[in-house]
Scaffold this motif. Structure first.
Motif, PDB file in Angstrom:
ATOM      1  N   UNK A  85       0.791  -1.229   0.000  1.00 12.24           N
ATOM      2  CA  UNK A  85       0.000   0.000   0.000  1.00 12.24           C
ATOM      3  C   UNK A  85       0.825   1.281   0.000  1.00 12.24           C
ATOM      4  N   UNK A  86       2.133   1.172  -0.165  1.00 11.63           N
ATOM      5  CA  UNK A  86       3.022   2.334  -0.133  1.00 11.63           C
ATOM      6  C   UNK A  86       3.862   2.406  -1.412  1.00 11.63           C
ATOM      7  N   UNK A  87       4.497   3.550  -1.588  1.00 11.35           N
ATOM      8  CA  UNK A  87       5.494   3.699  -2.645  1.00 11.35           C
ATOM      9  C   UNK A  87       6.871   3.521  -2.008  1.00 11.35           C
ATOM     10  N   UNK A  88       7.676   2.638  -2.575  1.00 14.77           N
ATOM     11  CA  UNK A  88       9.028   2.416  -2.064  1.00 14.77           C
ATOM     12  C   UNK A  88       9.863   3.684  -2.213  1.00 14.77           C
ATOM     13  N   UNK A  89      10.886   3.832  -1.395  1.00 13.81           N
ATOM     14  CA  UNK A  89      11.759   5.008  -1.498  1.00 13.81           C
ATOM     15  C   UNK A  89      12.496   5.103  -2.832  1.00 13.81           C
ATOM     16  N   UNK A  90      12.677   3.976  -3.521  1.00 16.68           N
ATOM     17  CA  UNK A  90      13.404   3.991  -4.791  1.00 16.68           C
ATOM     18  C   UNK A  90      12.490   4.077  -6.006  1.00 16.68           C
ATOM     19  N   UNK A  92       9.131   6.500  -7.933  1.00 17.43           N
ATOM     20  CA  UNK A  92       8.444   7.784  -8.010  1.00 17.43           C
ATOM     21  C   UNK A  92       7.114   7.688  -7.275  1.00 17.43           C
ATOM     22  N   UNK A  93       6.756   8.761  -6.592  1.00 17.15           N
ATOM     23  CA  UNK A  93       5.477   8.807  -5.872  1.00 17.15           C
ATOM     24  C   UNK A  93       4.354   8.463  -6.850  1.00 17.15           C
ATOM     25  N   UNK A  94       3.405   7.664  -6.379  1.00 19.58           N
ATOM     26  CA  UNK A  94       2.288   7.261  -7.223  1.00 19.58           C
ATOM     27  C   UNK A  94       2.476   5.879  -7.832  1.00 19.58           C
ATOM     28  N   UNK A  95       3.578   5.235  -7.505  1.00 20.41           N
ATOM     29  CA  UNK A  95       3.823   3.852  -7.938  1.00 20.41           C
ATOM     30  C   UNK A  95       3.745   2.958  -6.711  1.00 20.41           C
ATOM     31  N   UNK A  96       2.528   2.676  -6.299  1.00 15.16           N
ATOM     32  CA  UNK A  96       2.299   1.849  -5.119  1.00 15.16           C
ATOM     33  C   UNK A  96       2.857   0.450  -5.366  1.00 15.16           C
ATOM     34  N   UNK A  97       3.528  -0.076  -4.361  1.00 12.91           N
ATOM     35  CA  UNK A  97       4.168  -1.395  -4.489  1.00 12.91           C
ATOM     36  C   UNK A  97       3.150  -2.425  -4.954  1.00 12.91           C
TER      37      UNK A  97
END
Length: 155
Positions: A85-90, A92-97
């Protein structure tokens, strides 16, 4: 590596994938890669074999993580759970895992399907570039310790 060396790091996935996992066009990607490698120093993290030749031409060192398939599959599953449910630090925002069977199959078959061509390229490049192939987590840890020690000796 970036923290140890002070060299800027770019995760190619973050540069390639737009929000919602929309791929960058080939033309735009080629321009992005050229921009990334135009700097004096850089560390690029990622695969993207279509642009490997362009990146390798400007690189002085290439580090290839040549891990067994079971480790890479285990790690993508672990990453999926960790960043649910999150975007990884590596990225771009908006690319949920996310994780799908197509990607699992790609990762699992990488050593048989893609690795031979990569190894051929690395062998050819070894005449003019520093090529480092790390085949286990232990080798990665040892390498990082060496880089850290070298960095500490230069400060």
């Amino acid at each position: 590596m970036g923290e140890i060396t002070g060299i800027p790091v770019c995760h190619l996935d973050a540069a390639y994938w737009n929000p919602g996992w929309v791929a960058t066009s080939e033309e735009e990607w080629d321009d992005t890669v050229k921009d990334l490698i135009s700097a004096d120093e850089w560390i690029l993290d990622g695969n993207y074999s279509r642009t490997l030749d362009v990146r390798a031409a400007r690189a002085d060192t290439i580090i290839f993580l040549d891990m067994p398939s079971w480790i890479t599959v285990y790690r993508i599953v672990k990453r999926r759970i960790r960043y649910h449910g999150q975007t990884r630090p590596d990225l771009r925002e908006g690319c949920t895992e996310k994780l799908d069977w197509e990607f699992v199959r790609w990762v699992w078959s990488y050593r048989n399907r893609r690795r031979p061509g990569i190894m051929d390229k690395l062998t050819a490049l070894s005449k003019e570039k520093r090529i480092i192939i790390l085949g286990s987590p232990k080798q990665v840890r040892q390498f990082v310790r060496q880089i850290r020690a070298l960095s500490n000796n230069h400060t």
